[in-house]
Design a protein around this motif. Sequence first.
Motif, PDB file in Angstrom:
ATOM      1  N   THR A 195       0.794  -1.259   0.113  1.00 48.52           N
ATOM      2  CA  THR A 195       0.055  -0.109   0.047  1.00 48.52           C
ATOM      3  C   THR A 195       0.770   1.175  -0.056  1.00 48.52           C
ATOM      4  O   THR A 195       0.328   2.343  -0.444  1.00 48.52           O
ATOM      5  CB  THR A 195      -1.018  -0.019   1.127  1.00 48.52           C
ATOM      6  OG1 THR A 195      -0.086  -0.036   2.347  1.00 48.52           O
ATOM      7  CG2 THR A 195      -1.953  -0.909   1.108  1.00 48.52           C
TER       8      THR A 195
ATOM      9  N   GLU B 255       1.934   8.913   3.731  1.00 51.77           N
ATOM     10  CA  GLU B 255       0.801   8.512   4.118  1.00 51.77           C
ATOM     11  C   GLU B 255      -0.496   9.286   3.604  1.00 51.77           C
ATOM     12  O   GLU B 255      -1.416   9.114   3.407  1.00 51.77           O
ATOM     13  CB  GLU B 255       0.641   8.094   5.623  1.00 51.77           C
ATOM     14  CG  GLU B 255       1.425   6.988   6.056  1.00 51.77           C
ATOM     15  CD  GLU B 255       1.674   6.969   7.521  1.00 51.77           C
ATOM     16  OE1 GLU B 255       1.334   7.985   8.192  1.00 51.77           O
ATOM     17  OE2 GLU B 255       2.326   5.880   7.878  1.00 51.77           O
TER      18      GLU B 255
ATOM     19  N   ARG C 218      -9.005   6.048  10.630  1.00 50.19           N
ATOM     20  CA  ARG C 218      -9.963   4.757  10.830  1.00 50.19           C
ATOM     21  C   ARG C 218      -8.710   3.720  10.483  1.00 50.19           C
ATOM     22  O   ARG C 218      -7.944   3.502   9.734  1.00 50.19           O
ATOM     23  CB  ARG C 218     -10.945   4.762   9.861  1.00 50.19           C
ATOM     24  CG  ARG C 218     -11.653   6.114   9.960  1.00 50.19           C
ATOM     25  CD  ARG C 218     -12.807   5.725  10.987  1.00 50.19           C
ATOM     26  NE  ARG C 218     -13.664   6.749  11.117  1.00 50.19           N
ATOM     27  CZ  ARG C 218     -14.306   7.283  12.221  1.00 50.19           C
ATOM     28  NH1 ARG C 218     -14.206   6.510  13.249  1.00 50.19           N
ATOM     29  NH2 ARG C 218     -15.254   8.463  12.163  1.00 50.19           N
ATOM     30  N   ALA C 219      -8.927   2.510  11.234  1.00 52.72           N
ATOM     31  CA  ALA C 219      -8.295   1.314  11.083  1.00 52.72           C
ATOM     32  C   ALA C 219      -8.010   0.911   9.678  1.00 52.72           C
ATOM     33  O   ALA C 219      -7.101   0.658   9.190  1.00 52.72           O
ATOM     34  CB  ALA C 219      -8.736   0.322  11.838  1.00 52.72           C
ATOM     35  N   ALA C 220      -9.218   1.060   8.987  1.00 55.67           N
ATOM     36  CA  ALA C 220      -9.273   0.722   7.323  1.00 55.67           C
ATOM     37  C   ALA C 220      -8.029   1.689   6.496  1.00 55.67           C
ATOM     38  O   ALA C 220      -7.741   1.368   5.569  1.00 55.67           O
ATOM     39  CB  ALA C 220     -10.539   0.555   6.915  1.00 55.67           C
ATOM     40  N   ASP C 221      -7.830   2.569   7.004  1.00 59.32           N
ATOM     41  CA  ASP C 221      -7.108   3.896   6.454  1.00 59.32           C
ATOM     42  C   ASP C 221      -5.687   3.835   7.055  1.00 59.32           C
ATOM     43  O   ASP C 221      -4.916   4.718   6.439  1.00 59.32           O
ATOM     44  CB  ASP C 221      -8.006   5.097   6.496  1.00 59.32           C
ATOM     45  CG  ASP C 221      -9.175   5.317   5.751  1.00 59.32           C
ATOM     46  OD1 ASP C 221      -9.299   4.244   4.909  1.00 59.32           O
ATOM     47  OD2 ASP C 221     -10.078   5.798   6.436  1.00 59.32           O
ATOM     48  N   GLN C 222      -5.490   3.140   7.952  1.00 65.72           N
ATOM     49  CA  GLN C 222      -4.016   3.243   8.454  1.00 65.72           C
ATOM     50  C   GLN C 222      -3.032   2.296   7.572  1.00 65.72           C
ATOM     51  O   GLN C 222      -3.065   1.188   7.188  1.00 65.72           O
ATOM     52  CB  GLN C 222      -3.799   2.634   9.997  1.00 65.72           C
ATOM     53  CG  GLN C 222      -4.805   3.316  10.936  1.00 65.72           C
ATOM     54  CD  GLN C 222      -4.928   2.720  12.121  1.00 65.72           C
ATOM     55  OE1 GLN C 222      -4.552   1.492  12.487  1.00 65.72           O
ATOM     56  NE2 GLN C 222      -5.495   3.274  13.012  1.00 65.72           N
TER      57      GLN C 222
ATOM     58  N   THR D  37       0.062   0.561   5.742  1.00 69.29           N
ATOM     59  CA  THR D  37       1.090  -0.451   5.945  1.00 69.29           C
ATOM     60  C   THR D  37       2.101  -0.474   5.161  1.00 69.29           C
ATOM     61  O   THR D  37       1.940  -0.143   3.986  1.00 69.29           O
ATOM     62  CB  THR D  37       0.363  -1.799   6.047  1.00 69.29           C
ATOM     63  OG1 THR D  37      -0.186  -2.135   5.035  1.00 69.29           O
ATOM     64  CG2 THR D  37      -0.736  -1.901   7.155  1.00 69.29           C
TER      65      THR D  37
ATOM     66  N   ARG E  23       2.659  -0.892  10.498  1.00 67.60           N
ATOM     67  CA  ARG E  23       1.138  -0.306  10.072  1.00 67.60           C
ATOM     68  C   ARG E  23       1.095   1.268  11.309  1.00 67.60           C
ATOM     69  O   ARG E  23       1.565   1.177  12.289  1.00 67.60           O
ATOM     70  CB  ARG E  23       0.089  -1.100  10.781  1.00 67.60           C
ATOM     71  CG  ARG E  23      -1.412  -0.132  10.585  1.00 67.60           C
ATOM     72  CD  ARG E  23      -2.521  -1.212  10.832  1.00 67.60           C
ATOM     73  NE  ARG E  23      -2.686  -1.749  12.049  1.00 67.60           N
ATOM     74  CZ  ARG E  23      -3.239  -1.305  12.913  1.00 67.60           C
ATOM     75  NH1 ARG E  23      -4.327  -0.413  12.784  1.00 67.60           N
ATOM     76  NH2 ARG E  23      -3.525  -1.786  14.270  1.00 67.60           N
TER      77      ARG E  23
END
Length: 196
Positions: A15, A83, A91-95, A97, A108
């Motif tokens: 990512t 980033e 949000r967790a989904a947007d952190q 990695t 992460r």
Amino acid sequence: MISRTATIVTVVPDTLTSSLAAALQAARKTRGLSVSALAERAGVSRAMIAKIERGEAQPTAVLLARLALALGMTLSELVARAEDGAGRLVRAADQPTWTDPASGYRRRTVSPASGRPLELVEIELPAGARVAFAADAYPDVHQQVWVLDGHLRLQEGETVHELHVGDCLQLGPPADRAYGNPTDRTCRYLVALTRR
């Protein structure tokens, strides 16, 4: 002995690979450095830096830390620039990695973008993996490591710490450090970083 090897491998989908390339190039140009000047400061070849900046190769965690240091940044700051987030909530989904192609070490970034006094980073270290950083990788950073799952063998210079779930270690002055997982299951730990 802690290895200081800094290698690159062919790009593995990730990512952050392309955004790291852009962040590295932007940081270099902002500081008015040529590829040659950065190569000399970091002790790596110009060809290697050019490949990374073009997104043709993914640097290892060790190499990325050396490049960040040569730019006057920490590894966390360089990754945070990649980033592209400035909000207070991530949000967790947007952190984002990032995975080290050499060790499988997966990083992460939990906290919002850099520039804040505190950074939180969650690390997953695969079974049997080890990653080492030279003492100068984090010269002005205070760090604490909190083990969330598994067993972490953390070597600071000559001292070895065996850390288990719930253990929290405040790292000492800059020293060569190696993070190892001597078990057959993944180790997860949180690193909290602040500037000294």
